[in-house]
Scaffold this active site. Sequence first.
Site, mmCIF file in Angstrom:
data_model
loop_
_atom_site.group_PDB
_atom_site.id
_atom_site.type_symbol
_atom_site.label_atom_id
_atom_site.label_comp_id
_atom_site.label_asym_id
_atom_site.label_seq_id
_atom_site.Cartn_x
_atom_site.Cartn_y
_atom_site.Cartn_z
ATOM 1 N N ARG A 260 1.099 -0.960 0.023
ATOM 2 C CA ARG A 260 0.031 -0.087 0.052
ATOM 3 C C ARG A 260 0.937 1.280 0.178
ATOM 4 N NH1 ARG A 260 -5.327 -0.488 -1.399
ATOM 5 N NH2 ARG A 260 -6.108 -2.488 -0.934
ATOM 6 N N GLU A 289 -2.444 7.910 -6.610
ATOM 7 C CA GLU A 289 -2.581 7.042 -7.923
ATOM 8 C C GLU A 289 -3.534 7.447 -8.825
ATOM 9 O OE1 GLU A 289 -3.092 2.748 -6.866
ATOM 10 O OE2 GLU A 289 -1.420 2.475 -5.502
ATOM 11 N N HIS A 308 0.483 -0.518 -10.042
ATOM 12 C CA HIS A 308 -0.295 -1.206 -9.335
ATOM 13 C C HIS A 308 -0.868 -2.513 -9.743
ATOM 14 C CE1 HIS A 308 -3.063 -0.679 -5.516
ATOM 15 N NE2 HIS A 308 -2.778 -1.957 -5.673
#
Length: 351
Positions: A260, A289, A308
């Site tokens: 994370r 993000e 990601h």
Amino acid sequence: MHILAAGDHFVRPELIRAALSQELSRPGRKSPEFAELTLPWPHEPFGPVGAVAEASGTEDLLIDALSGASVCVTQLAPFTERVFAACPELRFVAVSRGGPVNVDLAAASRHGVAVSFAPGRNAPAAAEFAVGLVLAATRRIATADADLKRGVWRGDLYAYEEGGTELNGAVVGLVGYGAIGRIVARVLLAFGARVLVADPYADPTATAADGVELVELDALLRRSSVVSLHARLTEETRHLLDARRLGLLPHGAVLVNSARGDLLDHTPLPELLRSGRLGAVALDVYDVEPPPADWPLRDAPNVITTPHLAGATKQTAHRAAAITAAEVGRFVRGEPLAHPANPGVLVAGRT
């Protein structure tokens, strides 16, 4: 029973439906009615919807699709107070991800809706990816690839001062020792690394049996030439690696985060990289993000970035559908859920 398969372009509705059909097919039992909804992620980024995070689609879209449904299986649909209030027939939401952050659990409980999630669905994929980032950073794979594609033959990377480092004999620290961390540890041990673990919830007997050393976080950071993050994000772990703790790392250490983004304070990283205090940073997750155009790490040296992707395998999508389908089966049979997110809501037989 009416079930909504609210999939997206990763955990697709047809995968959910196939897993549910297999789980719920029983001689003499009436087959459930299915409806399907395809949410736009990942072609459109997920984000906050109402009071929930990391959701895809809109409340209105979901409310319309839930008409008549008592069960929904989803990865990213936004289950907010407004959605629960508008869908009184809904009794169970199975979320096909490691944490149901797209569900307002307090609202679900108020409306008598049980919620489950799918821990471990992406553990093999995420573990493999983390090890890949470690290798890419320690062996300069990404740097050499980028330079060769622009026509530069980096023979100088064979110079001693530019050479990479091996995992064999290295001390590697894992921050977090859940399903993903345990797989990463097994792979690193196979490479010949010595593995340290910092996790306040880890069982010392189990870690010893696994061949890893359980230590306090500060000690792990002081001793590790490579550190990989695998903790869950909570208020206690937000910026777990801040400027002080980053300063504990040995000179030239490699830092990997595929867990994370907010586990890591990104502010000190550019200077630590430019000074050589950090040898490399490999990131699959970020505090914002996608990172903004003026992201300070864009022009910092020895940074590896991926968007990601750690859990992005076809097997993860199939496991997610299978885990949630099994939970629906338990719900239908009135059995305890394996992975309840709001265990105060009782699961009664729904056959």
